[in-house]
Design a protein around this motif. Structure first.
Motif, PDB file in Angstrom:
ATOM      1  N   GLY A 126      -3.880   2.991  -5.363  1.00  0.00           N
ATOM      2  CA  GLY A 126      -4.338   2.067  -4.331  1.00  0.00           C
ATOM      3  C   GLY A 126      -5.078   0.869  -4.908  1.00  0.00           C
ATOM      4  O   GLY A 126      -5.334   0.783  -6.110  1.00  0.00           O
ATOM      5  N   TYR A 127      -5.430  -0.060  -4.037  1.00  0.00           N
ATOM      6  CA  TYR A 127      -6.100  -1.290  -4.459  1.00  0.00           C
ATOM      7  C   TYR A 127      -7.250  -1.613  -3.506  1.00  0.00           C
ATOM      8  O   TYR A 127      -7.334  -1.092  -2.397  1.00  0.00           O
ATOM      9  N   SER A 176      -5.622   2.386  -0.100  1.00  0.00           N
ATOM     10  CA  SER A 176      -5.882   0.981  -0.400  1.00  0.00           C
ATOM     11  C   SER A 176      -6.803   0.391   0.653  1.00  0.00           C
ATOM     12  O   SER A 176      -6.822   0.834   1.804  1.00  0.00           O
ATOM     13  N   MET A 210      -2.813  -2.422  -8.608  1.00  0.00           N
ATOM     14  CA  MET A 210      -2.280  -1.083  -8.380  1.00  0.00           C
ATOM     15  C   MET A 210      -1.738  -0.437  -9.654  1.00  0.00           C
ATOM     16  O   MET A 210      -1.383   0.740  -9.645  1.00  0.00           O
ATOM     17  N   ALA A 270       0.820  -1.217   0.000  1.00  0.00           N
ATOM     18  CA  ALA A 270       0.000   0.000   0.000  1.00  0.00           C
ATOM     19  C   ALA A 270       0.849   1.260   0.000  1.00  0.00           C
ATOM     20  O   ALA A 270       0.421   2.319  -0.491  1.00  0.00           O
TER      21      ALA A 270
END
Length: 463
Positions: A250-251, A62, A228, A55
């Protein structure tokens, strides 16, 4: 029944009586009760902590779902917050991480975590990309064998990092943007593979990593990085190619379930003649374990439904001896070895276990012998898998003769996975055992440990 649940680790130096610490960090186990019931596993410990580090690479927040409530997650959260990452955990164990304002933490602050985790080494690549510098304190982790950081440092130097070793740790800097590399690992180390992935994704150019680890948690980390914005290709023969990009965002991710915890409860069901349904467990990453489990004589049933899992039980009759060798994925995971050895003490005949991953992984068997197990250790390779330890005088092969009636004892946990094995032995033994170090070690990797024991009907208590 379970009483007086404690979840915090007593950081004050314990009083030692009879060789064991006198503190609340002990579980009293009344053995002989089969474990029966249902528990749930969350995201894999060995992925969640690395996804948290990933992150830091992003320039937007994230979100990580199904995060286990374990002390290792707390440690990594603390490290991220020291570096300016804002973290929030919701009631459904969803972790949100905002790396917008990443900073370098003070040396004294980071040293508070020295000895408690090996995660700081994995922060180096992300911090070098974000800030141009990083710091590594002295690293901790379980004492199960040499896990040198030379692989990590050599790779970081190849990327272009400058490393200055100081008495308080190592200070790293990146005078210019890190560059892609061609790198071959001497051994398919999980940690080194993670290091190179986390560093290569923002390096300029292409990185080619050979002899990489390909564990399910590694593939899941690659999935996180791809979400990402990373470009990563997994080729055959342990080759991973990473094309560096200019930025990552982010994810949102739900990690693979913890296959180590799943195997631990499965072995406990077998050793105690019980039946445990592990909700959340998935078959695909457990296939090697399931083959061994069936060979020993254990039974299992797989529910592939959306809220399914795997049911493990002892079907009655005699357990069969086996010959096992640990290996990197897709071989038998070294973290499955310890709980399986406890179950093998109840098999009829001679079992052989050859450990090829960590050279000191059989230290826990001294306590099992104290409880009545018939286990002999050998320096020779008792198996055909190529082994790094065969000529280095390590006791890395075991012969287990069974069945053995285990008897209660006072047990001091030496590390995380050995601790669970000691607990399985205590649960299946005659009499009442005291297991010391539960909060210090087992809660690092097993969520709601006391509550799960209660759910399975274990006869345990806190003094």
């Amino acid at each position: 029944m379970l009483a007086n649940r404690h979840s915090s680790f007593d950081r004050n130096p314990p009083v030692i009586i009879g060789g064991f610490p006198l503190s609340n960090d002990v579980l009293v186990v009344h053995g002989g009760t089969p474990l029966k019931g249902e528990i749930r596993v969350r995201g894999a410990k060995n992925l969640v902590s690395k996804a948290m580090v990933a992150a830091v690479l992003g320039d937007t927040p994230s979100t990580l779902h199904d995060v286990p409530a374990i002390s290792d997650v707390d440690i990594v959260r603390g490290l991220l917050e020291l570096h300016g990452v804002r973290t929030t955990m919701s009631g459904d164990q969803t972790l949100r991480m905002d790396p917008t304002n990443v900073v370098i933490a003070g040396v004294d602050e980071i040293n508070v975590h020295a000895g408690s985790s090996r995660i700081p080494i994995l922060l180096c690549g992300p911090l070098l990309h974000r800030l141009g510098r990083a710091y590594i304190p002295n690293l901790g982790g379980c004492n199960i064998g040499g896990r040198p950081i030379d692989f990590h440092l050599n790779a970081l130097r190849e990327f272009g990092a400058v490393i200055d070793k100081q008495p308080d740790g190592m200070h790293l800097s990146a005078p210019q943007r890190l560059q892609g590399i061609k790198y071959t690992l001497e051994y398919p180390s999980v940690g080194s593979t993670e290091q190179i992935l986390l560093t290569a994704v923002l390096a300029e150019g292409v990185t080619e990593l050979r002899n990489a680890a390909v564990e399910p948690e590694i593939i899941d980390l690659i999935c996180v990085l791809q979400k990402m914005g990373a470009i990563i290709k997994v080729h055959t023969d342990r080759v991973i190619e990473i094309e560096g990009v200019d930025r990552l965002h982010g994810y949102r991710h739900r990690p693979v379930p913890d296959r180590i915890e799943t195997g631990s409860w499965a072995a406990a069901a077998l050793a105690t003649h019980g039946e445990v349904f592990v909700r959340g467990a998935q078959q695909a990453d457990m296939m090697t374990f399931l083959n061994v489990y069936r060979s020993i004589g254990g039974a299992f049933d797989i529910d592939d439904g959306p809220d399914g899992g795997i049911r493990f039980w002892h079907p009655g009759g005699e357990l069969s001896p086996v010959a096992l060798e640990t290996d990197v994925h897709p071989g038998l995971m070294t973290d499955w070895q310890q709980p399986l050895v406890v179950a093998l003490t109840q098999a009829h005949g001679l079992s052989i276990v050859h450990e090829t991953v960590y050279e000191r992984r059989f230290g826990y068997t001294a306590e099992l012998r104290q409880m009545g197990a018939n286990i002999q250790l050998y320096r020779e390779c008792l198996g055909g898998t190529p082994c790094r330890w065969g000529r280095r005088n390590f006791l890395h092969s075991a012969v287990i003769a069974g069945p053995s009636q285990l008897h209660a004892a006072d047990l001091q946990i030496p590390d995380l996975r050995a601790g669970f094995s000691h607990l399985i032995a205590a649960l299946s033994a005659e009499g009442t055992s005291r297991v010391f170090g539960v909060d210090r070690y087992i809660t690092r990797g097993y969520e709601d440990f006391d509550a799960k024991l209660a759910a399975l009907g274990a006869s345990v208590e806190r003094p």
